[in-house]
Write an enzyme that holds these catalytic residues in place. Sequence first.
Site, PDB file in Angstrom:
ATOM      1  CE  LYS A  97       2.204 -14.350   2.297  1.00  0.00           C
ATOM      2  NZ  LYS A  97       2.270 -14.414   3.485  1.00  0.00           N
ATOM      3  CE  LYS A 116      -0.534 -14.701   4.439  1.00  0.00           C
ATOM      4  NZ  LYS A 116      -0.714 -13.983   5.555  1.00  0.00           N
ATOM      5  CB  CYS A 141      -2.858 -13.178  11.730  1.00  0.00           C
ATOM      6  SG  CYS A 141      -1.681 -13.335  11.198  1.00  0.00           S
TER       7      CYS A 141
HETATM    8  C1  PBG Z   1       1.922 -11.551   8.237  1.00  0.00           C
HETATM    9  C2  PBG Z   1       2.231 -12.193   6.978  1.00  0.00           C
HETATM   10  C3  PBG Z   1       3.180 -13.318   6.404  1.00  0.00           C
HETATM   11  C4  PBG Z   1       3.349 -13.233   5.254  1.00  0.00           C
HETATM   12  C5  PBG Z   1       3.399 -11.443   4.948  1.00  0.00           C
HETATM   13  N1  PBG Z   1       2.911 -11.540   5.746  1.00  0.00           N
HETATM   14  C6  PBG Z   1       3.243 -14.323   7.278  1.00  0.00           C
HETATM   15  C7  PBG Z   1       2.212 -15.320   7.287  1.00  0.00           C
HETATM   16  O1  PBG Z   1       1.360 -15.579   7.193  1.00  0.00           O
HETATM   17  O2  PBG Z   1       2.535 -16.524   7.896  1.00  0.00           O
HETATM   18  C8  PBG Z   1       5.418 -14.063   4.526  1.00  0.00           C
HETATM   19  C9  PBG Z   1       5.641 -13.409   3.677  1.00  0.00           C
HETATM   20  C10 PBG Z   1       6.802 -14.373   3.039  1.00  0.00           C
HETATM   21  O3  PBG Z   1       6.976 -15.232   3.509  1.00  0.00           O
HETATM   22  O4  PBG Z   1       7.870 -13.460   2.553  1.00  0.00           O
HETATM   23  N2  PBG Z   1       0.622 -12.343   8.349  1.00  0.00           N
HETATM   24 ZN    ZN Z   2      -0.051 -11.734   9.557  1.00  0.00          ZN
END
Ligand code: PBG
Ligand code: ZN
Length: 327
Positions: free
Chosen positions: A250, A197, A128
């Site tokens: 999330k 998250k 990221c």
């Molecule tokens: C990017 C991001 C992710 C998701 C949203 N933004 C992937 C992650 O964090 O690995 C996941 C969204 C989904 O699974 O619908 N960082």
């Molecule tokens: Zn990311």
Amino acid sequence: MFPQRRMRRSRTRVIQPLLCETGLSKNDLIAPLFVDETITVPLPIVSMPGQFRYPIGGIAPVAGDLWKRGIRAILIFGIPRDKDPEGSSAYHPEGVVQQAVRRVKAEVKEMVVITDVCACEYTDHGHCGIIGNTRGGPDLLNDPSLELMNKIAISHAKSGADVIAPSCMLDGMVGSIRAALDDAGFANVLIMSYSTKFASALYGPFREAADSGFAFGDRTTYQINPGNSREAILESQMDADEGADILMVKPAVFYLDILSEIATLGLPVAAYQVSGEYSMIKCAAEHGWIKEKETVLESLTSIKRAGAELIITYFAGDAARWLDEKQ
Ligand code: PBG
Ligand code: ZN
């Protein structure tokens, strides 16, 4: 006690609608959309039946259709042509998200456009932000990655994004982006932080959707351990203190306990019903093992009941239609 108290008295078909505690409205829903710079026709996302990557030219019509159905916000993810270790295509003025935002804002003027601010779709290693060597091996470097997020956020704001949604789980991410946006003259652009998250297996289908699988390691050194509740609350509290306008939890349904606590922090809260949550429902429904509409509306109602104002969901368009049918 029974027989004086009869709960079923309030559950008759005439009384029940008056006593409904949790409402669900189209205004609560945000539709995520994937825009791919390398395609010219919509590309089905196999692991998310019913979802597509759209070419840049196809995004405004999709947003327009959602708007007509009563959805007033979209969350845009970009799949770029070029990836490098620094994720530099993420802040290019002619980048995929930047172009998509301009088109939607030009053609669907009132649509609230939210952009995901992260580098994992733009880095060749799929992490990221900026990777460097640490004592524990190669890992996401915090402060150098903040600089990158500031650049991405400003370039999205310049293209017309209404809301910036940083999703990289860096320390100081919200404070840093808020200062950068204010300095660049975007004091009115909101920050919806992916504040809590979790490092979840439920992002599986998103790797295909956004082409963001990682070349090594995992995301457990920046996303939260699913068993940690105290830490999860503190993360959102810190983003609130740094100036986030909207907090986010999330994934959604596995984390309703966390959501209900974060809803007490004093800011609006969004919940992200992620790709794996979508695909689990979709797959079982395709087999005829559960009813799609009922399951989706129940999941969305549960997320609202737990305290979310907003729900980011791949079912947004369908749910809008089902909510219309209900009335
Ligand atoms: C990017 C991001 C992710 C998701 C949203 N933004 C992937 C992650 O964090 O690995 C996941 C969204 C989904 O699974 O619908 N960082
Ligand atoms: Zn990311």
